[in-house]
Structures are given as C-alpha cells and as structure tokens.
Design a protein around this motif. Structure first.
Motif, PDB file in Angstrom:
ATOM      1  N   ASP A 490       1.124  -1.279   0.081  1.00 24.19           N
ATOM      2  CA  ASP A 490       0.026   0.018  -0.007  1.00 24.19           C
ATOM      3  C   ASP A 490       0.917   1.457  -0.018  1.00 24.19           C
ATOM      4  O   ASP A 490       1.689   1.518   0.687  1.00 24.19           O
ATOM      5  CB  ASP A 490      -0.911  -0.010   1.031  1.00 24.19           C
ATOM      6  CG  ASP A 490      -1.683   1.274   1.171  1.00 24.19           C
ATOM      7  OD1 ASP A 490      -1.909   2.048   0.109  1.00 24.19           O
ATOM      8  OD2 ASP A 490      -2.524   1.254   2.242  1.00 24.19           O
ATOM      9  N   PRO A 491       0.831   2.013  -1.154  1.00 19.93           N
ATOM     10  CA  PRO A 491       1.845   3.255  -1.217  1.00 19.93           C
ATOM     11  C   PRO A 491       1.402   4.220  -0.226  1.00 19.93           C
ATOM     12  O   PRO A 491       2.071   5.245   0.166  1.00 19.93           O
ATOM     13  CB  PRO A 491       1.691   3.910  -2.459  1.00 19.93           C
ATOM     14  CG  PRO A 491       0.157   3.529  -3.045  1.00 19.93           C
ATOM     15  CD  PRO A 491       0.028   1.770  -2.152  1.00 19.93           C
ATOM     16  N   LYS A 492       0.042   4.163   0.609  1.00 18.17           N
ATOM     17  CA  LYS A 492      -0.112   5.102   1.479  1.00 18.17           C
ATOM     18  C   LYS A 492       0.197   4.627   3.133  1.00 18.17           C
ATOM     19  O   LYS A 492      -0.218   5.238   3.936  1.00 18.17           O
ATOM     20  CB  LYS A 492      -1.643   5.471   1.551  1.00 18.17           C
ATOM     21  CG  LYS A 492      -2.084   6.311   0.213  1.00 18.17           C
ATOM     22  CD  LYS A 492      -3.530   6.509   0.192  1.00 18.17           C
ATOM     23  CE  LYS A 492      -3.907   7.159  -0.945  1.00 18.17           C
ATOM     24  NZ  LYS A 492      -5.404   7.580  -1.233  1.00 18.17           N
ATOM     25  N   SER A 493       0.958   3.404   3.196  1.00 15.26           N
ATOM     26  CA  SER A 493       1.074   2.937   4.196  1.00 15.26           C
ATOM     27  C   SER A 493       2.347   3.713   4.885  1.00 15.26           C
ATOM     28  O   SER A 493       2.867   4.365   4.366  1.00 15.26           O
ATOM     29  CB  SER A 493       1.504   1.546   4.156  1.00 15.26           C
ATOM     30  OG  SER A 493       2.815   1.465   3.651  1.00 15.26           O
ATOM     31  N   ARG A 494       2.361   3.533   6.560  1.00 16.90           N
ATOM     32  CA  ARG A 494       3.401   4.392   7.324  1.00 16.90           C
ATOM     33  C   ARG A 494       4.679   3.997   6.625  1.00 16.90           C
ATOM     34  O   ARG A 494       5.679   4.820   6.429  1.00 16.90           O
ATOM     35  CB  ARG A 494       3.268   3.867   8.662  1.00 16.90           C
ATOM     36  CG  ARG A 494       4.323   4.557   9.520  1.00 16.90           C
ATOM     37  CD  ARG A 494       3.945   4.416  11.074  1.00 16.90           C
ATOM     38  NE  ARG A 494       4.955   5.106  11.811  1.00 16.90           N
ATOM     39  CZ  ARG A 494       4.709   5.360  13.170  1.00 16.90           C
ATOM     40  NH1 ARG A 494       3.794   4.606  13.776  1.00 16.90           N
ATOM     41  NH2 ARG A 494       5.755   5.976  13.967  1.00 16.90           N
ATOM     42  N   TYR A 495       5.041   2.711   6.427  1.00 18.77           N
ATOM     43  CA  TYR A 495       6.353   2.290   5.898  1.00 18.77           C
ATOM     44  C   TYR A 495       6.623   3.100   4.546  1.00 18.77           C
ATOM     45  O   TYR A 495       7.905   3.463   4.408  1.00 18.77           O
ATOM     46  CB  TYR A 495       6.585   0.926   5.903  1.00 18.77           C
ATOM     47  CG  TYR A 495       8.137   0.410   5.532  1.00 18.77           C
ATOM     48  CD1 TYR A 495       8.992   0.692   6.608  1.00 18.77           C
ATOM     49  CD2 TYR A 495       8.475  -0.452   4.501  1.00 18.77           C
ATOM     50  CE1 TYR A 495      10.335   0.347   6.192  1.00 18.77           C
ATOM     51  CE2 TYR A 495       9.682  -0.511   4.272  1.00 18.77           C
ATOM     52  CZ  TYR A 495      10.759  -0.513   4.997  1.00 18.77           C
ATOM     53  OH  TYR A 495      12.154  -0.644   4.669  1.00 18.77           O
ATOM     54  N   ARG A 496       5.894   2.857   3.835  1.00 21.71           N
ATOM     55  CA  ARG A 496       6.178   3.571   2.356  1.00 21.71           C
ATOM     56  C   ARG A 496       6.245   4.850   2.121  1.00 21.71           C
ATOM     57  O   ARG A 496       7.085   5.496   1.518  1.00 21.71           O
ATOM     58  CB  ARG A 496       4.852   2.993   1.492  1.00 21.71           C
ATOM     59  CG  ARG A 496       4.893   1.548   0.903  1.00 21.71           C
ATOM     60  CD  ARG A 496       5.915   1.306   0.010  1.00 21.71           C
ATOM     61  NE  ARG A 496       5.561   1.834  -1.143  1.00 21.71           N
ATOM     62  CZ  ARG A 496       4.812   1.411  -2.206  1.00 21.71           C
ATOM     63  NH1 ARG A 496       4.466   0.059  -2.041  1.00 21.71           N
ATOM     64  NH2 ARG A 496       4.755   2.057  -3.405  1.00 21.71           N
ATOM     65  N   LYS A 497       5.499   5.777   3.329  1.00 25.62           N
ATOM     66  CA  LYS A 497       5.628   7.242   3.323  1.00 25.62           C
ATOM     67  C   LYS A 497       7.175   7.327   4.016  1.00 25.62           C
ATOM     68  O   LYS A 497       7.728   8.415   3.609  1.00 25.62           O
ATOM     69  CB  LYS A 497       4.594   7.794   4.348  1.00 25.62           C
ATOM     70  CG  LYS A 497       3.300   7.616   3.556  1.00 25.62           C
ATOM     71  CD  LYS A 497       2.236   8.342   4.951  1.00 25.62           C
ATOM     72  CE  LYS A 497       0.834   8.382   4.060  1.00 25.62           C
ATOM     73  NZ  LYS A 497      -0.176   8.785   4.829  1.00 25.62           N
ATOM     74  N   PHE A 498       7.547   6.559   5.000  1.00 27.43           N
ATOM     75  CA  PHE A 498       8.944   6.604   5.329  1.00 27.43           C
ATOM     76  C   PHE A 498       9.973   6.468   4.397  1.00 27.43           C
ATOM     77  O   PHE A 498      10.814   7.285   4.251  1.00 27.43           O
ATOM     78  CB  PHE A 498       9.244   5.528   6.501  1.00 27.43           C
ATOM     79  CG  PHE A 498      10.647   5.581   7.139  1.00 27.43           C
ATOM     80  CD1 PHE A 498      11.059   6.752   7.754  1.00 27.43           C
ATOM     81  CD2 PHE A 498      11.169   4.496   7.581  1.00 27.43           C
ATOM     82  CE1 PHE A 498      12.212   6.784   8.233  1.00 27.43           C
ATOM     83  CE2 PHE A 498      12.299   4.433   7.861  1.00 27.43           C
ATOM     84  CZ  PHE A 498      12.854   5.743   8.351  1.00 27.43           C
ATOM     85  N   LEU A 499       9.518   5.387   3.428  1.00 26.94           N
ATOM     86  CA  LEU A 499      10.744   5.293   2.348  1.00 26.94           C
ATOM     87  C   LEU A 499      10.636   6.486   1.371  1.00 26.94           C
ATOM     88  O   LEU A 499      11.753   7.180   0.967  1.00 26.94           O
ATOM     89  CB  LEU A 499      10.371   4.176   1.761  1.00 26.94           C
ATOM     90  CG  LEU A 499      10.571   2.716   2.262  1.00 26.94           C
ATOM     91  CD1 LEU A 499      10.072   1.546   1.198  1.00 26.94           C
ATOM     92  CD2 LEU A 499      11.859   2.700   2.620  1.00 26.94           C
ATOM     93  N   GLN A 500       9.385   7.086   1.036  1.00 26.67           N
ATOM     94  CA  GLN A 500       9.519   8.358   0.099  1.00 26.67           C
ATOM     95  C   GLN A 500      10.017   9.274   0.788  1.00 26.67           C
ATOM     96  O   GLN A 500      10.870  10.182   0.168  1.00 26.67           O
ATOM     97  CB  GLN A 500       8.017   8.684  -0.211  1.00 26.67           C
ATOM     98  CG  GLN A 500       7.610   9.623  -1.130  1.00 26.67           C
ATOM     99  CD  GLN A 500       8.262   9.453  -2.464  1.00 26.67           C
ATOM    100  OE1 GLN A 500       8.145   8.170  -2.991  1.00 26.67           O
ATOM    101  NE2 GLN A 500       9.114  10.273  -3.008  1.00 26.67           N
ATOM    102  N   ARG A 501       9.960   9.666   2.202  1.00 26.06           N
ATOM    103  CA  ARG A 501      10.522  10.889   2.823  1.00 26.06           C
ATOM    104  C   ARG A 501      12.293  10.621   2.597  1.00 26.06           C
ATOM    105  O   ARG A 501      12.824  11.744   2.657  1.00 26.06           O
ATOM    106  CB  ARG A 501       9.992  10.959   4.246  1.00 26.06           C
ATOM    107  CG  ARG A 501      10.405  12.220   4.900  1.00 26.06           C
ATOM    108  CD  ARG A 501       9.939  12.405   6.161  1.00 26.06           C
ATOM    109  NE  ARG A 501      10.208  13.471   6.946  1.00 26.06           N
ATOM    110  CZ  ARG A 501       9.343  14.734   6.725  1.00 26.06           C
ATOM    111  NH1 ARG A 501       8.219  14.531   6.206  1.00 26.06           N
ATOM    112  NH2 ARG A 501       9.593  15.589   7.609  1.00 26.06           N
ATOM    113  N   THR A 502      12.506   9.333   3.035  1.00 26.62           N
ATOM    114  CA  THR A 502      13.804   9.474   2.808  1.00 26.62           C
ATOM    115  C   THR A 502      14.616   9.636   1.346  1.00 26.62           C
ATOM    116  O   THR A 502      15.492  10.061   1.112  1.00 26.62           O
ATOM    117  CB  THR A 502      14.076   7.640   3.089  1.00 26.62           C
ATOM    118  OG1 THR A 502      13.814   7.350   4.230  1.00 26.62           O
ATOM    119  CG2 THR A 502      15.933   7.443   2.989  1.00 26.62           C
TER     120      THR A 502
END
Length: 534
Positions: A490-502
């Motif tokens: 899920d691109p809206k998941s917490r982990y995917r958001k963490f990766l995108q911020r990185t």
C-alpha cells in the motif's frame, strides 16, 4: 612476480619513495617536476616519480642515446588505464599525520584515558582502537542501521534505487543486535573493561587538550601564515597548512605486504573498502581546508563512537536498542555551529570484466585439459599479462544516495547535546547541538563535492520506531527476519511514506561547494623515509 602497478594518473611502475640514485635522462625532467611540492596546486600534474623499465638500463646505454630519442622521451606518454595492482594508498595522507594539523583537534592515545565520567565518554576512544571495536557488540551502529530499517531488502532497495550489490538483507543486523556484551552494562563495568590508562594527568586535561609533540607537528605541517612569498609563488598558499610528508619504514612495509597479498587474491569489493579507509584522512582534510578557508576559527574534532549515553533511556521508541554512530569528524565552526562530517571516497578501480573474459577464453583454448598450477605467475603464451582492474572517472552528482540518509541522521542524533562533554553547555539536556551533516564525496580524478543534509526530527522519530519494531519482532523473539520484512504494498502505508521521505531527503540536500581536482591537497613524496610518527 609479473604485474603492472595501477594508480589513478595511469603512471605504471611508480615508486612511493624518490630514489636520487636513478639519474636516467629519460626521467630527469619528470623527477624535477616531482620535487616541486605543488605550492599553487595539489592536483595531478605531479603524482609519483615514474620509473619505466628503461630506467634500469646501464648508464653506458643511456649516454649513447641519440638526441632524437631524448626529444621523443619528453613527449607526453600515453599511459594505460588497466593493471593488476591498484594503489589504494595513492597520495594518501594518513590519520596519524592529520592529527598533527594545526586546525585538527585529535583524540589522545587510548592508553591515556583512565576513567569514564559517563557512558557517553566512550566517544573519546579513537576509531582505530580495540575499545572502539569492542563497543560495536550488540549495538545498532550506522553500518547496520539501514539493514535493520529494511532498506536493503529487495523491494525497499529497488524503491530507493540501491544497487543490488549492496542489498544484503537484515540478517546481519539481527545477528549484531542478538549479541550480548559481557560485563559492560554498568558504567563501572564499562570503565573497568575499556580503560587501560594509568596516567597521572587529569582525564579532562588529557582528552580536551592533547596534541602530538611540537616537533612532530612542525615536521609535518607549516601553517600558511608562516610561509614566505617567493618569486616563484606569488599567490597565497591555497591550503591552511603546507604538508611535508614523511613515510615511515613501517608504513612502507605495510604497503608492500598489501601489494603482495592483493596480487595473490584480487578482490574488487576489498579494494573499494581499502581505498575508502586509506583515503579517509585526505577527504577530511578537503573539508578542513574549505571550512577553515571560510572561517579560520573553525576546528575539526576527531571523535569515536557517540550514542552510548542513550543506553539507559527508558520509555523510548527504540525499545531497548543500543545505538551508536562514529562520524568521521565533527566540525565546530567559529560561530558555534556544530556539524557531523562524513566522507565517501569513490574508488577509481573497477573490475576489468572484458579483460578477464578475454584472458579466460584464450587460456581455455590454449591450455585445454591442463590444470593451472600457479595463477599468480600465470602468463599467456604471447607474453600478455591479464589486467584485472580498470580505472574509471567517477562523475559526481549533487545528491546523497538514500542508503546514507540513516547513517547521517543517526550520527546527528548520537552526537547529542554537547561536543565537549567535560564543559558546561547552555543547551545541555534542552536541545541537540548538531542540526546538520556535511558529506564529502571525493574522487581520484574528478574533484570533490561537499553536501549538507539538515536534521529532520520527524524522520528520526520514524527511524526510532522501526528500529524498536525490529527489536521487538525479531531480536527479542529470536526470529530471523524474512525477505522484505517491513514492506507494504500500500503506497499510503506508514512504511512506504517513510521510504518516500527518505528518497526526498536525499534529493533536497544543499550543495556547499565543489572542489576542483587541482585544489585537493594530497601527498607528494619527495624526500625519502623519515622517523616514526605517533
């Protein structure tokens, strides 16, 4: 042993030490240039004194050389870009020499440290000490942080653009955190285990003001303010101090042993690591020269492992994970600003796949059915020597690769709220003193770039959360982490958001400066072997 020396300037058969007894006319001009230490530039106009095979010829044959031959020898020689022995120490300035620089505050030898007022004082042990190695046991340091965050798993690594050669999963981090250090839980136990110093001097005096002897410093460095102008050098000296290299017999012996070992078992990965270690102090000096050139009150501090002061914190998202980070140095600017310094040396030596395949095919055809008796002395029938390495020109980008974001953020976190632990700080226990990190990405042929990454508290909190999650789900339970253990489709998941911020942070860095290749201070040996240094 048949092999070609390989250094970034493509000069074969290079000597680390100039030998005055070699008087061949064909290298005389090059020797004359090599004796110039490069007041106006420290680039690659002069690298080593080249000793081509002709230099070993007798003086009689040299004296009979025709004038046309002498003229041809003065022409630029086209040097090969392949070879067998990558010189990882190419013009490197050692850490033991950098410790004597007037703008560098070194740490004392470990045997002078006799007490630990707090756990955080373990940062006073040098990174080349056994104490620094010992502190890694059971601790999530920057080398394991990306793996514990799941960044090196296949799906996350692909999302962040991390090459497959660096995707090693989280098992290594799991093994590290499962280690239990013996007898170093309390401050008293840590002091008894790590401190071997029995100095009569006060610990604060030793750590805060220790420097190599004046004779050693004066022998290696001359501050630019003390250099006299001459008819030859009419411009100001480009660096904060002039370096007078002294290569010890012990250092020369170590380099010879490295070459012998490397010729027997060449390894591209090992070469990259050895290049990074050997060139680290040179890259720190690049940052020192730049920042001290802007503000002469800037001081670069040597530092060991930071972060042990977080060991006893409770009610923290880390869930008991012991963290640690060892910046390559700490930059203390004249205006009070503090930044961590991290250097990355991009190795110019890559595996020459085409040559290996070509040699392998030729050898198989010509020696079908015969076993290789001695690979290190192996030579083709036509006299060709297989060249395992190729020199590349690394092109710098205005970007910090995403896999290094955890390292820099961890370093900023672990430095804490004070640089000098034995002096009172107005910000102590109130706010972190380090709010940014500087990364130096340095090449052998294309200069260096200085990049700045700002501290991101929200990202750091997410890092703590996922390190604590790794601790609770895998380390505490003894369960080996599976592939893509934190990944969520899920691109809206917490982990995917963490990766995108990185990923966003890696692209939103500030370019501090680009240092031209000719403005990087390196060693130019020209005086023989001198005495030992600390």
């Amino acid at each position: 042993m048949t092999a070609f020396a390989l250094i970034p300037s493509q000069v074969p058969c290079a000597s680390h030490i100039i030998r005055p007894e070699l008087k061949d006319d064909r290298v005389a001009a090059l020797y004359a240039n090599a004796e110039n230490d490069g007041d106006s530039s420290a680039g690659d106009e002069v690298v080593y004194s080249p000793l081509p095979p002709e230099a070993s010829s007798s003086s009689a044959s040299t004296s009979t050389a025709s004038s046309s031959e002498k003229q041809d020898s003065k022409k630029m020689i086209r040097m090969p870009r392949t070879g067998n022995l990558p010189d990882v120490h190419w013009r490197a300035i050692g850490m033991s020499h950098l410790r004597s620089h007037p703008n560098f505050q070194p740490l004392p030898p470990p045997d002078l440290i006799n007490k630990l007022p707090t756990k955080e004082h373990v940062r006073n042990f040098r990174q080349d000490s056994w104490q620094w190695d010992y502190l890694h046991t059971g601790r999530c340091t920057t080398s394991q942080c990306s793996a514990a965050l799941g960044f090196l798993e296949p799906k996350a690594a692909q999302f962040l653009g991390i090459p497959k050669s660096l995707q090693r999963g989280g098992v290594g981090a799991w093994n590290r955190l499962c280690q239990v250090p013996e007898d170093v839980e309390s401050l008293v136990e840590m002091e008894q285990t790590l401190c071997e110093g029995r100095s009569a001097l006060d610990n604060e005096e030793v750590v805060g003001s220790w420097r190599p002897g004046a004779k050693v410093s004066d022998r290696l460095w001359v501050p630019a303010s003390k250099l006299r102008m001459s008819a030859i050098r009419t411009r100001p000296f480009p660096f904060t101090a002039k370096y007078i290299p002294h290569l010890t017999y012990n250092e020369l012996s170590q380099r010879k042993l490295y070459l012998q070992h490397h010729h027997q078992s060449p390894s591209p990965m090992k070469t990259r690591m050895q290049w990074g270690n050997a060139q680290e102090a040179t890259s720190i000096l690049t940052a020192l020269n730049y920042f001290c050139g802007v503000d002469n009150d800037t001081v670069i501090h040597e530092v060991g492992m930071c972060g042990a002061g977080f060991d006893d914190q409770i009610d923290d998202p880390l869930k008991g994970v012991k963290i640690g980070a060892s910046p390559d140095a700490i930059i203390c600017h004249g205006n009070g600003t503090v930044e961590v310094l991290e250097v990355k040396n991009h190795c110019p030596f890559v595996w020459n796949r085409d040559s290996s395949k070509s040699h392998s095919n030729k050898h198989n055809k010509k020696n079908k059915g015969r076993k290789q008796k001695n690979k290190k002395d192996e030579q083709l029938e036509d006299g060709e020597v297989p060249k395992h390495y190729l020199i590349r020109d690394f092109q710098l980008e205005r970007q910090i690769p995403p896999m290094y974001i955890p390292q820099l953020m961890m370093e900023m976190l672990c430095v804490g709220d004070s640089v000098s632990l034995d002096q009172p700080s107005e910000s102590k226990y109130l706010a972190p003193i380090c709010t940014s990190a500087v990364m130096v990405r340095q090449t052998a042929t294309k200069g260096a770039i200085l990049l700045r990454l700002k501290r991101d508290e929200e990202w750091i909190q997410e890092m703590k959360y996922y390190l604590g999650k790794f601790q609770m789900e895998y380390v505490k339970t003894g369960k080996v982490p599976h592939d893509n253990f934190f990944w969520d489709d899920d691109p809206k998941s917490r982990y995917r958001k963490f990766l995108q911020r990185t990923k966003d942070l890696s692209e939103r860095v500030e370019q501090v400066a680009f240092i031209d290749h000719g403005r990087i201070q390196r060693a130019v040996f020209g005086g023989g072997v001198k005495g030992e240094v600390p």
